[in-house]
Design an enzyme around this catalytic site. Sequence first.
Site, PDB file in Angstrom:
ATOM      1  N   GLY A   1      -5.497   7.797   5.264  1.00 22.41           N
ATOM      2  CA  GLY A   1      -4.642   8.681   6.309  1.00 22.41           C
ATOM      3  C   GLY A   1      -3.444   8.645   5.235  1.00 22.41           C
TER       4      GLY A   1
ATOM      5  N   ASP B   1       1.843  -0.887  11.860  1.00 20.79           N
ATOM      6  CA  ASP B   1       0.374  -1.694  11.306  1.00 20.79           C
ATOM      7  C   ASP B   1      -0.091  -3.442  11.398  1.00 20.79           C
ATOM      8  OD1 ASP B   1       0.040   0.956  10.061  1.00 20.79           O
ATOM      9  OD2 ASP B   1       0.843  -0.045   7.847  1.00 20.79           O
TER      10      ASP B   1
ATOM     11  N   LYS C   1      -4.648   5.270  14.646  1.00 16.85           N
ATOM     12  CA  LYS C   1      -4.660   4.638  13.894  1.00 16.85           C
ATOM     13  C   LYS C   1      -6.410   4.120  12.924  1.00 16.85           C
ATOM     14  CE  LYS C   1      -0.857   3.535  13.499  1.00 16.85           C
ATOM     15  NZ  LYS C   1      -0.208   4.782  11.756  1.00 16.85           N
TER      16      LYS C   1
ATOM     17  N   ARG D   1      -7.798  -3.964   9.738  1.00 19.53           N
ATOM     18  CA  ARG D   1      -6.761  -4.715   9.826  1.00 19.53           C
ATOM     19  C   ARG D   1      -6.895  -5.207  10.941  1.00 19.53           C
ATOM     20  NH1 ARG D   1      -2.783  -3.850   6.576  1.00 19.53           N
ATOM     21  NH2 ARG D   1      -2.050  -1.483   6.077  1.00 19.53           N
TER      22      ARG D   1
ATOM     23  N   LYS E   1       0.720  -0.867   0.117  1.00 18.67           N
ATOM     24  CA  LYS E   1       0.021  -0.214   0.184  1.00 18.67           C
ATOM     25  C   LYS E   1       0.751   1.385  -0.212  1.00 18.67           C
ATOM     26  CE  LYS E   1      -3.540   0.445   2.990  1.00 18.67           C
ATOM     27  NZ  LYS E   1      -2.768   1.643   4.416  1.00 18.67           N
ATOM     28  N   SER E   2       1.516   1.362   1.092  1.00 15.16           N
ATOM     29  CA  SER E   2       3.085   2.635   0.881  1.00 15.16           C
ATOM     30  C   SER E   2       3.425   3.141  -0.170  1.00 15.16           C
ATOM     31  CB  SER E   2       3.429   2.595   1.765  1.00 15.16           C
ATOM     32  OG  SER E   2       2.809   2.329   3.497  1.00 15.16           O
TER      33      SER E   2
ATOM     34  N   ARG F   1      -8.850  12.118  12.403  1.00  9.92           N
ATOM     35  CA  ARG F   1      -7.808  11.299  12.780  1.00  9.92           C
ATOM     36  C   ARG F   1      -6.555  12.926  13.223  1.00  9.92           C
ATOM     37  NH1 ARG F   1      -6.000   6.332   9.192  1.00  9.92           N
ATOM     38  NH2 ARG F   1      -4.554   6.586  10.783  1.00  9.92           N
TER      39      ARG F   1
ATOM     40  N   ARG G   1       2.971   6.114  -3.366  1.00 13.48           N
ATOM     41  CA  ARG G   1       3.752   6.694  -3.979  1.00 13.48           C
ATOM     42  C   ARG G   1       4.088   6.613  -5.431  1.00 13.48           C
ATOM     43  NH1 ARG G   1       3.999   5.449   1.638  1.00 13.48           N
ATOM     44  NH2 ARG G   1       5.642   6.617   2.866  1.00 13.48           N
TER      45      ARG G   1
HETATM   46  C1  S3P Z   1       1.801   4.731   6.389  1.00 16.52           C
HETATM   47  C2  S3P Z   1       3.451   5.240   7.347  1.00 16.52           C
HETATM   48  C3  S3P Z   1       2.122   4.504   8.238  1.00 16.52           C
HETATM   49  C4  S3P Z   1       1.325   3.810   8.876  1.00 16.52           C
HETATM   50  C5  S3P Z   1       0.675   3.275   7.667  1.00 16.52           C
HETATM   51  C6  S3P Z   1       1.081   3.688   6.233  1.00 16.52           C
HETATM   52  C7  S3P Z   1       3.196   5.595   5.098  1.00 16.52           C
HETATM   53  O1  S3P Z   1       1.817   5.502   9.547  1.00 16.52           O
HETATM   54  O2  S3P Z   1       0.891   3.005   9.922  1.00 16.52           O
HETATM   55  O3  S3P Z   1      -0.394   2.623   7.808  1.00 16.52           O
HETATM   56  O4  S3P Z   1       2.701   5.103   3.877  1.00 16.52           O
HETATM   57  O5  S3P Z   1       3.910   6.262   5.307  1.00 16.52           O
HETATM   58  P1  S3P Z   1       2.421   6.523  10.673  1.00 16.52           P
HETATM   59  O6  S3P Z   1       3.381   7.470   9.309  1.00 16.52           O
HETATM   60  O7  S3P Z   1       1.719   7.482  10.909  1.00 16.52           O
HETATM   61  O8  S3P Z   1       3.497   5.666  11.539  1.00 16.52           O
END
Ligand code: S3P
Length: 449
Positions: free
Chosen positions: A99, A326, A353, A398, A26-27, A127, A31
């Site tokens: 988020g 996570d 979260k 989750r 996902k991250s 959030r 990006r």
């Molecule tokens: C993420 C960073 C994390 C993670 C989120 C994805 C990201 O959050 O919990 O699911 O892709 O940068 P935090 O940076 O707030 O810890």
Amino acid sequence: MAEKNVRYIAKPGSRINGEVRVPGDKSISHRSIMLGSLADGETRIKGFLTGADSVATLNAFREMGVEISDPNGEEIIIKGVGVDGLKAARSPLDLGNSGTSMRLLSGLLAGQEFDSVLIGDSSLSKRPMKRVTLPLKEMGSVIETTENGTAPLKISGNNNLKPISYDMPLASAQVKSCLLLAGIYAEGETTVIEPAPTRDHTERMLAGFSYKIDGKSGIKKDGSKVTICGGGRLQGCDIDVPADISSAAFFMVAATIARDSELLLQHVGINPTRTGVIDILKLMGADITLENRKEIGGEEIADIRVRSASLKGIDIPEELVPLAIDEFPVIFIAAAAAGGTTRLSGAEELRVKESDRIEVMVNGLQAVGIDAQGTPDGAVIVGGVIKGGRVHSHEDHRISMSFSIASLIAEGEIIIEDCANVETSFPGFVKTAQQLGVCLEEQAGEASK
Ligand code: S3P
């Protein structure tokens, strides 16, 4: 009108066996859309996560004038518009439950010439956003939140951001990435100092897109400091998104706690800023091995083999918390299956979260017969017999997936309410779980509240 609920019915028993490639990270997916859109030239993405969260990012860039092909195709093609090529969206950008989209986009949009409004669903609208708006204001950005510091975010256009050096008060890859993206638009060097290492996909991907100024790399890392030099450009490139270790984690725990199990999780991203879950499970006694390790596009990848093992409770080392941030819902299930007590501390971030994951997991564990207590920054879980019962996920993907896995060793069935949001990160979860041996059914009904 009653809202739609998706309810999971998870029946006890069974082994976990097989081989699977879980959906894309996902991250990295978020990006890849952001940097692909800002790059000069074309970017092709393979293995993109078609979950609702990353698709929300993709749609936001389409609304800002970027041509992006169908996310469900074999690969996604983005016609990059360059760092200065985005256009104002005609309406507020709706980022759903995500988020990451909201926090990273706030930085990127702070440096545009046009105004933007960011909105989200009921969970995202609760959030905390001050963690990004405060440092962005230090850079000269004008951003409004609600009185509580939550979305909607109203971001005024500004082509004159100032670079800052920011000592992050919390270990957050989202805050770090937000400021690095804003830093592209500031004149000079923007530095972020991390209190502990967090996922570094933004830094790696900026390098992968050859972020350069006057022919020199515009991003550098020095210990806990990351510095970006504003005014650089990005070159479109090919991206191969690995399978998401955060999604693989559910099945790592599944194959560990279910009897006579063996599972191969293929092509999983094992970036060292993400592998805390493997370290924690191994400390608990899990049998996990990495095979076929390789590097693709600046990210490490491996096949992960997991076999059944009996687990013991541990005190989770605090330095592993940001590296497994996570994965705690499913680590809590491993703790419930372990002999003895597991203690987690230093994890107050779990309270903000997609749900308050300490409270929601502790309530759920108690509802299925486990002795679990929340603390301000963690939990104490005593391993025991999972009897079964009804749990509420509070619309947190989750939590839903974690209790599905708990059913493997439960005495009775576990009914999990509010599971629709599993689609945000793991499309096809129920089918994959069934194929590997989890007795899981999905029911559509009215909302539980
Ligand atoms: C993420 C960073 C994390 C993670 C989120 C994805 C990201 O959050 O919990 O699911 O892709 O940068 P935090 O940076 O707030 O810890």
